[in-house]
Motif scaffolding. Structure first.
Motif, PDB file in Angstrom:
ATOM      1  N   LYS A   7       0.858  -1.192   0.000  1.00  0.00           N
ATOM      2  CA  LYS A   7       0.000   0.000   0.000  1.00  0.00           C
ATOM      3  C   LYS A   7       0.890   1.236   0.000  1.00  0.00           C
ATOM      4  CE  LYS A   7      -2.035  -2.557   2.977  1.00  0.00           C
ATOM      5  NZ  LYS A   7      -2.560  -2.918   4.267  1.00  0.00           N
ATOM      6  N   TRP A   8       0.313   2.349  -0.464  1.00  0.00           N
ATOM      7  CA  TRP A   8       1.130   3.554  -0.625  1.00  0.00           C
ATOM      8  C   TRP A   8       0.359   4.771  -0.129  1.00  0.00           C
ATOM      9  CZ3 TRP A   8       1.404   6.472  -5.849  1.00  0.00           C
ATOM     10  CH2 TRP A   8       2.322   7.517  -5.757  1.00  0.00           C
ATOM     11  N   PHE A   9       0.974   5.509   0.781  1.00  0.00           N
ATOM     12  CA  PHE A   9       0.322   6.688   1.363  1.00  0.00           C
ATOM     13  C   PHE A   9       0.422   7.916   0.462  1.00  0.00           C
ATOM     14  CE2 PHE A   9       0.371   3.993   5.051  1.00  0.00           C
ATOM     15  CZ  PHE A   9      -0.765   4.371   5.740  1.00  0.00           C
ATOM     16  N   GLY A  10       1.101   7.775  -0.680  1.00  0.00           N
ATOM     17  CA  GLY A  10       1.275   8.942  -1.555  1.00  0.00           C
ATOM     18  C   GLY A  10       0.270   9.028  -2.686  1.00  0.00           C
ATOM     19  N   ARG A  11      -0.708   8.144  -2.703  1.00  0.00           N
ATOM     20  CA  ARG A  11      -1.670   8.162  -3.812  1.00  0.00           C
ATOM     21  C   ARG A  11      -2.542   9.408  -3.784  1.00  0.00           C
ATOM     22  NH1 ARG A  11      -2.165   3.490  -6.631  1.00  0.00           N
ATOM     23  NH2 ARG A  11      -1.575   1.610  -5.503  1.00  0.00           N
ATOM     24  N   ALA A  12      -2.889   9.881  -4.978  1.00  0.00           N
ATOM     25  CA  ALA A  12      -3.759  11.062  -5.064  1.00  0.00           C
ATOM     26  C   ALA A  12      -5.163  10.735  -4.535  1.00  0.00           C
ATOM     27  CB  ALA A  12      -3.830  11.543  -6.505  1.00  0.00           C
ATOM     28  N   GLU A  13      -5.599   9.500  -4.756  1.00  0.00           N
ATOM     29  CA  GLU A  13      -6.934   9.088  -4.320  1.00  0.00           C
ATOM     30  C   GLU A  13      -6.813   8.045  -3.219  1.00  0.00           C
ATOM     31  OE1 GLU A  13      -9.815  10.305  -5.300  1.00  0.00           O
ATOM     32  OE2 GLU A  13      -8.717  11.683  -6.632  1.00  0.00           O
ATOM     33  N   PRO A  14      -7.723   8.049  -2.227  1.00  0.00           N
ATOM     34  CA  PRO A  14      -7.665   7.013  -1.190  1.00  0.00           C
ATOM     35  C   PRO A  14      -8.034   5.649  -1.780  1.00  0.00           C
ATOM     36  CG  PRO A  14      -9.642   8.369  -0.920  1.00  0.00           C
ATOM     37  CD  PRO A  14      -8.842   8.978  -2.025  1.00  0.00           C
ATOM     38  N   VAL A  15      -7.326   4.605  -1.342  1.00  0.00           N
ATOM     39  CA  VAL A  15      -7.580   3.252  -1.845  1.00  0.00           C
ATOM     40  C   VAL A  15      -7.611   2.287  -0.655  1.00  0.00           C
ATOM     41  CG1 VAL A  15      -6.637   1.335  -3.234  1.00  0.00           C
ATOM     42  CG2 VAL A  15      -6.478   3.667  -4.098  1.00  0.00           C
ATOM     43  N   GLY A  16      -8.605   1.412  -0.638  1.00  0.00           N
ATOM     44  CA  GLY A  16      -8.688   0.396   0.424  1.00  0.00           C
ATOM     45  C   GLY A  16      -8.741   1.052   1.798  1.00  0.00           C
ATOM     46  N   PHE A  17      -7.894   0.607   2.704  1.00  0.00           N
ATOM     47  CA  PHE A  17      -7.867   1.166   4.062  1.00  0.00           C
ATOM     48  C   PHE A  17      -7.028   2.447   4.140  1.00  0.00           C
ATOM     49  CE2 PHE A  17      -8.561  -3.427   5.218  1.00  0.00           C
ATOM     50  CZ  PHE A  17      -9.711  -3.261   5.973  1.00  0.00           C
ATOM     51  N   THR A  18      -6.331   2.777   3.043  1.00  0.00           N
ATOM     52  CA  THR A  18      -5.311   3.824   3.124  1.00  0.00           C
ATOM     53  C   THR A  18      -5.825   5.189   2.651  1.00  0.00           C
ATOM     54  OG1 THR A  18      -3.755   2.076   2.576  1.00  0.00           O
ATOM     55  CG2 THR A  18      -2.903   4.327   2.485  1.00  0.00           C
ATOM     56  N   SER A  19      -5.691   6.196   3.520  1.00  0.00           N
ATOM     57  CA  SER A  19      -6.009   7.568   3.110  1.00  0.00           C
ATOM     58  C   SER A  19      -5.162   8.511   3.954  1.00  0.00           C
ATOM     59  CB  SER A  19      -7.506   7.874   3.292  1.00  0.00           C
ATOM     60  OG  SER A  19      -7.900   7.682   4.636  1.00  0.00           O
ATOM     61  N   VAL A  20      -5.095   9.773   3.525  1.00  0.00           N
ATOM     62  CA  VAL A  20      -4.299  10.779   4.248  1.00  0.00           C
ATOM     63  C   VAL A  20      -5.134  12.050   4.417  1.00  0.00           C
ATOM     64  CG1 VAL A  20      -2.010   9.924   3.569  1.00  0.00           C
ATOM     65  CG2 VAL A  20      -3.207  11.542   2.093  1.00  0.00           C
TER      66      VAL A  20
END
Ligand SMILES: Cc1ncc(COP(=O)(O)O)c(C=O)c1O
Length: 401
Positions: A333-346
């Motif tokens: 998983k990657w915290f740098g994505r422009a869009e939230p995916v799965g459990f990951t968002s910022v």
């Protein structure tokens, strides 16, 4: 390894220990799934779990709720957070944490994180002075534990009440002391991907009798609070009953039956997880584009996942790297994505947070942060396969400056 590939589902939580299965079956056979009863005999599983967890962590009081998110919401209510209040929190966290703040009618104020993914104590000092917040909701995010003594000195200086979000640190300590025992309240999770898997569940621990009584009433005890045993004297409930709403956030006996036998397994599980974490960290740290954060010897983590920064790749290259890993069975998983995916968002994705946040340092760090689960069933030599997959998938990228 020329053509490395992992043949294992990293998201598998593993079986519930047999004792939990048996206790759950007994609870179902008796039909006593709700923790309270009007003429109940014996100790319900939810009560037994509270007792066991309070004893394990060395706290006077423990209340079982239906999630860690619910525990954090109740914790905020117990320390008097209300509409329009500000609550400080570290910028590296996940959606249920600002969610709990919003649930209490308050507004998050994010504190910067540093290169080691931990809260930046200088920024905390500044924002504690400038924000007007009286509470810090600190996530020990993904098991990264900051210098808790230094943090508590800052909290004391600003009269900040600390609530610890220990969703990722059940069984972990800072310098020999359990996380969740530094602040006024510790909140833990029993969600499937955490250290003890009961599907969903939360535990709120404290030594403060007023907080404990309020927490039990908020959790939804009706007038049956005397059935708790990890609770303060009944005189504390007399102070608050009638003034505290029942939010119906209790844990059921079925959840508790599944989770309780796993508390005794935490030490054993922690050794398994940490062996795998260190093997992965050692291997990944030797790849030229990957940085593993330095850990303090005082940080006694229980790493059921691993985080690392991938340096020198553009966003498009990161996407290609993650796709290449996934094609070889390694899901990162990657915290740098422009869009939230799965459990990951910022924080940029939490649009309901009204106040604009200025977090250049956290954004720079999070843009590079990757995250991967470490299942208990991961064989040690599969750690080497994972490292080989990432090395293979990064081999065509330039060395970072
Ligand atoms: C950092 C963090 N805090 C709190 C929670 C909330 O836990 P729960 O799912 O038990 O509500 C999560 C859930 O994933 C989390 O990642």
């Amino acid at each position: 390894m020329d053509d490395p590939r992992l043949d294992l589902d990293l998201s598998l939580p593993g079986a519930i220990p047999e004792e939990g299965v048996q206790r759950a079956i007994e609870v179902m056979r008796a039909g006593k799934l709700h923790r309270y009863g009007e003429d109940r005999t014996g100790v319900p599983e939810a009560t037994a779990l509270e007792q066991d967890y309070a004893a394990y962590i060395g706290k006077k009081f423990c209340t079982a709720l239906n999630s860690c998110g619910a525990s954090m919401f109740v914790a905020l209510k117990c320390v008097g957070v209300g509409h329009g209040d500000k609550v400080l929190m570290n910028a590296f966290t996940l959606a249920p944490v600002p969610g709990a703040v919003e649930h209490a009618g308050a507004q998050p104020v994010f504190v910067e994180i540093d290169e080691t993914y931990k809260i930046d104590l200088n920024d905390l000092d500044k924002k504690a002075a400038s924000s007007g917040a009286k509470v810090l909701l600190l996530s020990h995010m993904r098991g990264h534990i900051c210098d808790m003594e230094a943090l508590m000195v800052i909290a004391k200086r600003h009269s900040l009440t600390v609530i610890e979000d220990c969703a990722h640190t059940m069984g972990a300590k800072w310098d020999g002391k359990f996380t969740g025992t530094f602040g006024a309240i510790g909140c833990f999770s029993l969600q499937s991907f955490k250290h003890a898997n009961a599907g969903e569940g939360g535990l709120l621990v404290t030594d403060d009798p007023d907080i404990a009584a309020k927490g039990i009433l908020y959790s939804g005890s009706y007038m049956l609070y005397a059935q708790h045993t990890a609770r303060p004297g009944l005189e504390y409930f007399e102070k608050y009953r009638g003034r505290i709403p029942n939010f119906s956030l209790r844990m059921s006996n079925l959840t508790a039956a599944v989770g309780r036998p796993q508390i005794a397994l935490l030490a054993e599980r922690s050794a398994v997880w940490n062996d795998r974490y260190r093997r992965l960290a050692d291997g990944l740290g030797r790849i030229q584009n990957i940085r593993i954060p330095l850990r303090s010897p005082k940080e006694q983590y229980v790493m059921s996942s691993i985080q690392f920064s991938v340096k020198g790749l553009s966003a498009a290259e990161m996407e290609r790297f993650l796709e290449a890993c996934a094609a070889r069975g390694v899901f990162v998983k990657w915290f740098g994505r422009a869009e939230p995916v799965g459990f990951t968002s910022v924080h940029e994705h939490w649009e309901y947070v009204m106040e604009k946040q200025n977090l250049p340092q956290s954004e720079r760090v999070l843009r590079e942060v990757c995250d991967m689960r470490i299942p208990l069933a991961l064989p040690l030599d599969s750690c080497d396969t994972i490292v080989a997959v990432m090395r293979h998938c990064l081999k065509n990228y330039a060395k970072p400056a």
